[in-house]
Scaffold this active site. Structure first.
Site, PDB file in Angstrom:
ATOM      1  N   CYS A 178      41.001  18.463  45.851  1.00 23.83           N
ATOM      2  CA  CYS A 178      41.862  18.384  45.299  1.00 23.83           C
ATOM      3  C   CYS A 178      43.536  18.791  46.255  1.00 23.83           C
ATOM      4  O   CYS A 178      43.761  19.173  47.431  1.00 23.83           O
ATOM      5  CB  CYS A 178      41.607  19.559  44.042  1.00 23.83           C
ATOM      6  N   ASP A 225      50.952  34.923  45.516  1.00 25.32           N
ATOM      7  CA  ASP A 225      48.986  35.729  45.661  1.00 25.32           C
ATOM      8  C   ASP A 225      48.693  36.789  44.113  1.00 25.32           C
ATOM      9  O   ASP A 225      49.394  37.181  44.033  1.00 25.32           O
ATOM     10  CB  ASP A 225      48.123  35.171  46.662  1.00 25.32           C
ATOM     11  N   ARG A 226      47.581  35.781  43.910  1.00 24.29           N
ATOM     12  CA  ARG A 226      46.875  37.484  43.363  1.00 24.29           C
ATOM     13  C   ARG A 226      46.091  38.548  44.019  1.00 24.29           C
ATOM     14  O   ARG A 226      45.809  39.741  44.325  1.00 24.29           O
ATOM     15  CB  ARG A 226      46.033  36.314  41.707  1.00 24.29           C
ATOM     16  N   ASP A 227      45.325  37.841  44.177  1.00 25.09           N
ATOM     17  CA  ASP A 227      43.926  38.593  44.384  1.00 25.09           C
ATOM     18  C   ASP A 227      44.361  39.221  45.846  1.00 25.09           C
ATOM     19  O   ASP A 227      44.500  38.330  46.539  1.00 25.09           O
ATOM     20  CB  ASP A 227      42.201  37.948  44.774  1.00 25.09           C
ATOM     21  N   SER A 234      38.236  30.054  42.718  1.00 22.09           N
ATOM     22  CA  SER A 234      36.912  28.922  43.344  1.00 22.09           C
ATOM     23  C   SER A 234      36.035  29.684  42.642  1.00 22.09           C
ATOM     24  O   SER A 234      34.406  28.484  42.081  1.00 22.09           O
ATOM     25  CB  SER A 234      37.193  28.554  44.833  1.00 22.09           C
ATOM     26  N   ASP A 251      48.552  37.027  50.991  1.00 23.74           N
ATOM     27  CA  ASP A 251      47.246  38.230  52.423  1.00 23.74           C
ATOM     28  C   ASP A 251      46.176  37.464  53.514  1.00 23.74           C
ATOM     29  O   ASP A 251      46.030  37.507  53.828  1.00 23.74           O
ATOM     30  CB  ASP A 251      47.041  39.196  51.090  1.00 23.74           C
ATOM     31  N   ASP A 268      34.716  40.103  48.662  1.00 23.88           N
ATOM     32  CA  ASP A 268      34.523  38.486  49.027  1.00 23.88           C
ATOM     33  C   ASP A 268      33.379  38.444  48.047  1.00 23.88           C
ATOM     34  O   ASP A 268      33.115  36.812  48.203  1.00 23.88           O
ATOM     35  CB  ASP A 268      33.635  39.049  50.216  1.00 23.88           C
ATOM     36  N   ASN A 312      44.185  30.861  44.206  1.00 24.50           N
ATOM     37  CA  ASN A 312      42.837  29.915  44.134  1.00 24.50           C
ATOM     38  C   ASN A 312      41.720  30.675  43.147  1.00 24.50           C
ATOM     39  O   ASN A 312      42.121  32.182  43.697  1.00 24.50           O
ATOM     40  CB  ASN A 312      42.198  29.798  45.977  1.00 24.50           C
TER      41      ASN A 312
END
Length: 180
Positions: free
Chosen positions: A97, A7-9, A53, A126, A17, A51
């Site tokens: 999606c 995952d990235r973030d 978004s 995470d 947030d 993700n």
């Protein structure tokens, strides 16, 4: 092929947030860049599934996202490593999606790209959604305690989830075990 999916973030860079909306806000977690480079140099292919978004929400555009990923690639390259395929879901949570985690669409895209079987491949995240996506793809869920990791752990994780302090400790484990 030794494939690792991240995952990235919250795993590679600090999370917010309020979303990571610019290259200036994209700040690597200490040790993460070196970890990716070390894995790459040890023969691992490191892919990213994230993700995003914030694109659908209008917080940033694809050019900004591409610039963040170019920065990631540049920093890892400066350490002698490389980042493999980066896939992202630009959709909001209600878009319906197939790619947005906790669905495994992005993981399947990576598997197709590398003609790889995901069974047992570590997917490091995470959040609960990351762990659920790993399970849905038959990958090994791995939780890091950076980003939202502590909160995720407190909420309970699926049986068999591997837990590490950070990406650097994941890299040490994988490099040590693959050197045997």
């Amino acid at each position: 092929m030794k494939l690792l999916i991240l995952d990235r973030d919250g795993v590679i860079n600090h999370d917010s947030d309020a979303y990571i909306k610019s290259v200036e806000e994209w700040v690597p977690i200490p040790g993460s860049i070196e970890a990716i480079a070390a894995l790459s140099k040890a023969g691992w292919t490191v892919a990213v599934a994230t993700n995003q978004s914030g694109i659908a929400r209008g917080y940033y555009d694809l050019a900004t996202l591409d610039a963040m990923h170019a920065q990631l690639r540049s920093l890892v390259q400066a350490q002698g490593g490389e980042v493999g395929l980066i896939v992202y879901c630009p959709h909001g949570p209600d878009a319906g999606c197939e790619c947005r985690k906790p669905l495994p669409g992005m993981l399947h895209d990576i598997a197709r790209h590398y003609a790889a079987d995901l069974k047992g491949v570590w997917f490091v995240g995470d959040s609960k959604g990351d762990l659920q996506a790993a399970l849905a793809a038959e990958a090994q869920p791995v939780l890091v305690l950076t980003g939202k990791g502590h909160r995720t752990l407190e909420g309970g994780v699926p049986a068999g989830t591997r837990v590490f302090d950070d990406l650097a400790s994941v890299a040490r484990e994988l490099i040590h075990n693959s050197a045997r």
